[in-house]
Design a protein around this motif. Sequence first.
Motif, PDB file in Angstrom:
ATOM      1  N   ALA A 135       0.752  -1.100   0.066  1.00 56.94           N
ATOM      2  CA  ALA A 135      -0.157   0.193   0.155  1.00 56.94           C
ATOM      3  C   ALA A 135       0.664   1.167  -0.129  1.00 56.94           C
TER       4      ALA A 135
ATOM      5  N   TYR B 165       0.717   4.011  -3.140  1.00 58.19           N
ATOM      6  CA  TYR B 165       0.497   5.385  -2.735  1.00 58.19           C
ATOM      7  C   TYR B 165       1.769   6.273  -3.448  1.00 58.19           C
TER       8      TYR B 165
ATOM      9  N   LEU C 175       0.187  10.358   2.544  1.00 61.12           N
ATOM     10  CA  LEU C 175      -1.042   9.797   2.669  1.00 61.12           C
ATOM     11  C   LEU C 175      -0.784   8.337   3.244  1.00 61.12           C
ATOM     12  N   SER C 176       0.245   7.635   3.017  1.00 56.47           N
ATOM     13  CA  SER C 176       0.491   6.341   3.725  1.00 56.47           C
ATOM     14  C   SER C 176       0.740   6.446   5.319  1.00 56.47           C
TER      15      SER C 176
ATOM     16  N   MET D 132      -0.690   8.973   7.040  1.00 55.03           N
ATOM     17  CA  MET D 132      -2.163   9.301   7.772  1.00 55.03           C
ATOM     18  C   MET D 132      -2.928   8.204   7.854  1.00 55.03           C
ATOM     19  N   HIS D 133      -2.748   7.080   6.981  1.00 56.00           N
ATOM     20  CA  HIS D 133      -3.615   5.773   7.080  1.00 56.00           C
ATOM     21  C   HIS D 133      -2.917   4.882   8.118  1.00 56.00           C
TER      22      HIS D 133
ATOM     23  N   LEU E 245       0.189   3.548   7.985  1.00 53.21           N
ATOM     24  CA  LEU E 245       0.828   2.567   7.450  1.00 53.21           C
ATOM     25  C   LEU E 245       2.361   2.589   7.483  1.00 53.21           C
TER      26      LEU E 245
END
Length: 112
Positions: free
Chosen positions: A38, A42, A81-82, A84-85, A87
């Motif tokens: 993931a 991203y 983004l990763s 914030m998710h 990961l």
Amino acid sequence: MSKDKHPGKNEPGTPEPMPGPAAVPGENSDGGYNAGMAVFSYIIGGIIVWSLIGWGLDYLWGTRWIVLAGALLGAAGGFYLSHMHGLTSSRKPTGGNGAASGPSEDGNSNAK
């Protein structure tokens, strides 16, 4: 005289048990792989999309540097983004009960 049995030692000729997560079936052993894929998606996706946007702007405006700025912006955006998710965090919840896992064990809640 009898032989001393040492706990933790196998008899000669018996195979040793495999260490690590592969020895525990039924567990989510591919979670790290999925999170890594993931993060990779991203970051690579951000680089591709923002490089194409930069390339288009370079074509319209007659410049040559916006494609590079787009690639850097895409990489930073993909990492953001990763992150914030959740990961990219190597920390794991301790104690088994995190704040986001549900109501407290005693059943009380802060809502009144």
